[in-house]
Enzyme design. Structure first.
Site, PDB file in Angstrom:
ATOM      1  N   TYR A   1      34.377  37.163  38.520  1.00  0.00           N
ATOM      2  CA  TYR A   1      33.592  38.367  38.780  1.00  0.00           C
ATOM      3  C   TYR A   1      32.090  38.135  38.616  1.00  0.00           C
ATOM      4  O   TYR A   1      31.374  39.014  38.111  1.00  0.00           O
ATOM      5  CB  TYR A   1      34.052  39.512  37.857  1.00  0.00           C
ATOM      6  CG  TYR A   1      35.408  40.056  38.261  1.00  0.00           C
ATOM      7  CD1 TYR A   1      35.516  40.951  39.328  1.00  0.00           C
ATOM      8  CD2 TYR A   1      36.574  39.642  37.623  1.00  0.00           C
ATOM      9  CE1 TYR A   1      36.754  41.425  39.731  1.00  0.00           C
ATOM     10  CE2 TYR A   1      37.810  40.115  38.029  1.00  0.00           C
ATOM     11  CZ  TYR A   1      37.897  41.006  39.082  1.00  0.00           C
ATOM     12  OH  TYR A   1      39.116  41.469  39.482  1.00  0.00           O
TER      13      TYR A   1
ATOM     14  N   TYR B   1      44.965  47.628  33.062  1.00  0.00           N
ATOM     15  CA  TYR B   1      44.628  46.371  33.746  1.00  0.00           C
ATOM     16  C   TYR B   1      45.898  45.527  33.809  1.00  0.00           C
ATOM     17  O   TYR B   1      46.538  45.285  32.785  1.00  0.00           O
ATOM     18  CB  TYR B   1      43.527  45.588  33.017  1.00  0.00           C
ATOM     19  CG  TYR B   1      43.265  44.268  33.719  1.00  0.00           C
ATOM     20  CD1 TYR B   1      42.498  44.236  34.886  1.00  0.00           C
ATOM     21  CD2 TYR B   1      43.842  43.082  33.274  1.00  0.00           C
ATOM     22  CE1 TYR B   1      42.306  43.050  35.575  1.00  0.00           C
ATOM     23  CE2 TYR B   1      43.652  41.887  33.962  1.00  0.00           C
ATOM     24  CZ  TYR B   1      42.885  41.887  35.113  1.00  0.00           C
ATOM     25  OH  TYR B   1      42.712  40.705  35.803  1.00  0.00           O
TER      26      TYR B   1
ATOM     27  N   ASP C   1      53.745  45.679  30.205  1.00  0.00           N
ATOM     28  CA  ASP C   1      52.911  44.492  30.422  1.00  0.00           C
ATOM     29  C   ASP C   1      52.380  44.063  29.055  1.00  0.00           C
ATOM     30  O   ASP C   1      51.411  44.631  28.548  1.00  0.00           O
ATOM     31  CB  ASP C   1      51.786  44.855  31.398  1.00  0.00           C
ATOM     32  CG  ASP C   1      50.834  43.680  31.644  1.00  0.00           C
ATOM     33  OD1 ASP C   1      50.908  42.678  30.905  1.00  0.00           O
ATOM     34  OD2 ASP C   1      50.007  43.793  32.571  1.00  0.00           O
TER      35      ASP C   1
ATOM     36  N   LYS D   1      49.366  34.881  28.892  1.00  0.00           N
ATOM     37  CA  LYS D   1      48.225  34.541  28.022  1.00  0.00           C
ATOM     38  C   LYS D   1      48.563  33.611  26.854  1.00  0.00           C
ATOM     39  O   LYS D   1      48.490  32.409  27.014  1.00  0.00           O
ATOM     40  CB  LYS D   1      47.546  35.826  27.558  1.00  0.00           C
ATOM     41  CG  LYS D   1      46.746  36.467  28.706  1.00  0.00           C
ATOM     42  CD  LYS D   1      45.565  37.293  28.237  1.00  0.00           C
ATOM     43  CE  LYS D   1      44.596  37.556  29.356  1.00  0.00           C
ATOM     44  NZ  LYS D   1      44.901  38.717  30.175  1.00  0.00           N
TER      45      LYS D   1
HETATM   46  C1  LIG Z   1      45.134  38.993  31.614  1.00  0.00           C
HETATM   47  C2  LIG Z   1      46.115  40.059  31.969  1.00  0.00           C
HETATM   48  C3  LIG Z   1      46.858  40.018  33.169  1.00  0.00           C
HETATM   49  C4  LIG Z   1      46.629  38.957  34.223  1.00  0.00           C
HETATM   50  O1  LIG Z   1      46.953  37.677  33.803  1.00  0.00           O
HETATM   51  P1  LIG Z   1      46.357  36.395  34.592  1.00  0.00           P
HETATM   52  O2  LIG Z   1      47.002  35.239  33.908  1.00  0.00           O
HETATM   53  O3  LIG Z   1      44.880  36.458  34.436  1.00  0.00           O
HETATM   54  O4  LIG Z   1      46.771  36.526  36.014  1.00  0.00           O
HETATM   55  C5  LIG Z   1      47.774  41.013  33.395  1.00  0.00           C
HETATM   56  N1  LIG Z   1      47.986  42.009  32.499  1.00  0.00           N
HETATM   57  C6  LIG Z   1      47.304  42.081  31.335  1.00  0.00           C
HETATM   58  C7  LIG Z   1      47.597  43.179  30.384  1.00  0.00           C
HETATM   59  C8  LIG Z   1      46.335  41.117  31.038  1.00  0.00           C
HETATM   60  O5  LIG Z   1      45.638  41.211  29.904  1.00  0.00           O
END
Ligand SMILES: *Cc1c(COP(=O)(O)O)cnc(C)c1O
Length: 450
Positions: free
Chosen positions: A26, A157, A270, A299
């Site tokens: 970004y 997100y 998520d 992550k």
């Molecule tokens: C970082 C993140 C993603 C995306 O993961 P990437 O490995 O960057 O594609 C999706 N959901 C959440 C909650 C995140 O923090």
């Protein structure tokens, strides 16, 4: 011919070669100069700035929340070397290997709720794509093919690929940049804010009951009106990360579970940012004993060594997919279940299981103490912590370049965004490391914003 400008030897060659050539996340091609990493060990990064000056800093970001055990951890390095000596990668179509099966068993055993199946993806965003596909295939196979939209909340997100973006907050996620391509999903209000406070050694959630009731009714009503179109609910449990480091009451997850049950929706959590102990529970779903139908993790999964993510689901969902016309979950990345990444993840999770609770509570109390002085600053609107997450929120946008530089002068690497200067330290940070981080963040905010 333009005159050739000699680069003084004192300027960092890496940075001058980078600029205008490589895109950063970004960031414009002619944006502020990045710092060059010369070494990384434990919780420390050795950075070189544009002028060639070297700075040793504590990493307050854990490389975007991944490097929970710090850099060059001997156990993870050994796991990587051992797997390289066997094989680094093989395709997963028709083949399998111990690193993947070990990791799948481990994840199923650790995860909240009765998870039974694992799909390995190569990044968090891709795992979200897979989770959304899984929900659509499930509804179709269950005789509800018209259910093709998702219900989520504002401020979320979920990643940068198109389907993941479509469930990110429409404003922060810059949906306006891609108006013709993004699917239109259903956005309920952002859940009310909450605070985790410690009272007489006990943790309590503080939030406004009325706000919570209003929110629950709004989500319920949206789900009721759109039930025939909705396939699943997707949210980040308890902590919305990149959407604003917003902490909300676990009670909201209970409400979402009830809503999902009432209207035959799947509940997708998520946990890419919150998983593996970050919020003070192994998974944030545990704050409310929620039983999700689908979980995404990523992550911290490999301790920040390699890109790897996974989608977990229940036996019930798995059975419906297997009984469907397609029989399979329709996805299959080239680097699916990469053995090197899986081996490192196994080593990382084994380490984590031994020490995360102890480490996260040490970091959490050091953050609570260390960020207190930020409350007195005129530029600061809120200070909050949850587990190994510490957030200073300003009244307006952060001057990212100036705050980053001021923190580096205080031996801390931080990457603020919007109105937030936050930290998610590696779990191995000592109380002194966390004190350095907090002093750096508070000092930088004070110097730049007052
Ligand atoms: C970082 C993140 C993603 C995306 O993961 P990437 O490995 O960057 O594609 C999706 N959901 C959440 C909650 C995140 O923090």
């Amino acid at each position: 011919m333009p005159e050739r400008v000699e680069t003084p030897a004192s300027l960092s060659r890496t940075i001058t070669r980078d600029q205008g050539l490589v895109w950063h996340p970004y960031a414009p091609l002619d944006g502020p100069a990045p710092y060059a990493v010369r070494a990384a060990s434990g919780v420390r990064l050795t950075l070189e700035d544009e002028r060639g000056t070297i700075h040793e800093v504590v990493d307050a970001m854990a490389s975007w929340w991944c490097a929970v055990h710090g850099y060059r951890h001997p156990t993870l390095d050994a796991a990587a070397h051992a797997q390289i000596d066997r094989f680094s990668h093989v395709m997963f179509g028709g083949l399998t290997h111990d690193p993947a099966v070990d990791l799948a068993e481990r994840l199923v055993a650790m995860a909240p709720g009765p998870m039974a199946h694992v799909f390995f993806a190569d990044s968090g965003s891709v795992s979200v794509e897979v989770a959304l596909k899984l929900a659509l295939q499930f509804q179709s196979a269950a005789g509800r093919p018209a259910r093709q939209r998702f219900l989520t909340v504002r401020g979320g997100y979920h990643g940068d690929t198109f389907a993941a973006m479509s469930v990110c907050d429409p404003v922060d996620g810059m949906h306006s940049a891609f108006p013709g391509v993004l699917a239109r999903h259903s956005f309920a209000p952002r859940p009310p804010s909450a605070r985790l406070v410690v009272h007489d050694g006990e943790q309590h959630w503080e939030y406004d009951e009325v706000e919570l009731a209003v929110w629950r009714d709004a989500v319920w009503e949206t789900a009721r009106l759109q039930r025939d179109e909705l396939a699943a609910v997707i949210v980040e449990p308890v902590l919305q990360g990149a959407g604003g480091m917003h902490v909300y009451p676990p009670e909201c997850l209970r409400a979402l579970r009830e809503i999902a049950d009432e209207f035959d929706l799947l509940l997708i959590l998520d946990e890419i940012a919150t998983g593996f102990g970050r919020t003070g529970r192994l998974f944030a779903a545990e704050w409310a004993d929620t039983r999700p139908d689908i979980i995404c993790v990523g992550k911290a999964l490999t301790g920040g060594y390699l890109s790897l993510a996974a989608v977990l689901t229940t036996a019930d969902v798995g059975a419906v997919i297997t009984a469907s016309d397609f029989r399979a979950l329709l996805h299959g990345p080239t680097f699916m279940a990469n053995p090197l990444a899986c081996s490192i993840a196994n080593a990382s999770l084994a380490l984590l299981e031994k020490r995360w609770q102890h480490d996260v509570s040490r970091v959490a109390s050091a953050l609570d103490d260390g960020l207190q002085p930020a409350r007195a600053l005129a530029s600061v609107s809120d200070v909050r912590t949850i587990g190994a997450v510490g957030v200073i929120q300003l009244h307006g946008p952060v001057d990212v370049t100036a705050v980053t530089r001021a923190a580096i002068e205080r031996r801390v690497w931080v990457r603020p965004f919007r109105d937030l200067v936050y930290t998610m330290p590696p779990y191995v940070s000592t109380s002194d490391d966390v004190a350095t981080i907090c002093n750096g963040l508070v000092g930088a905010v004070r110097e730049v914003h007052g």
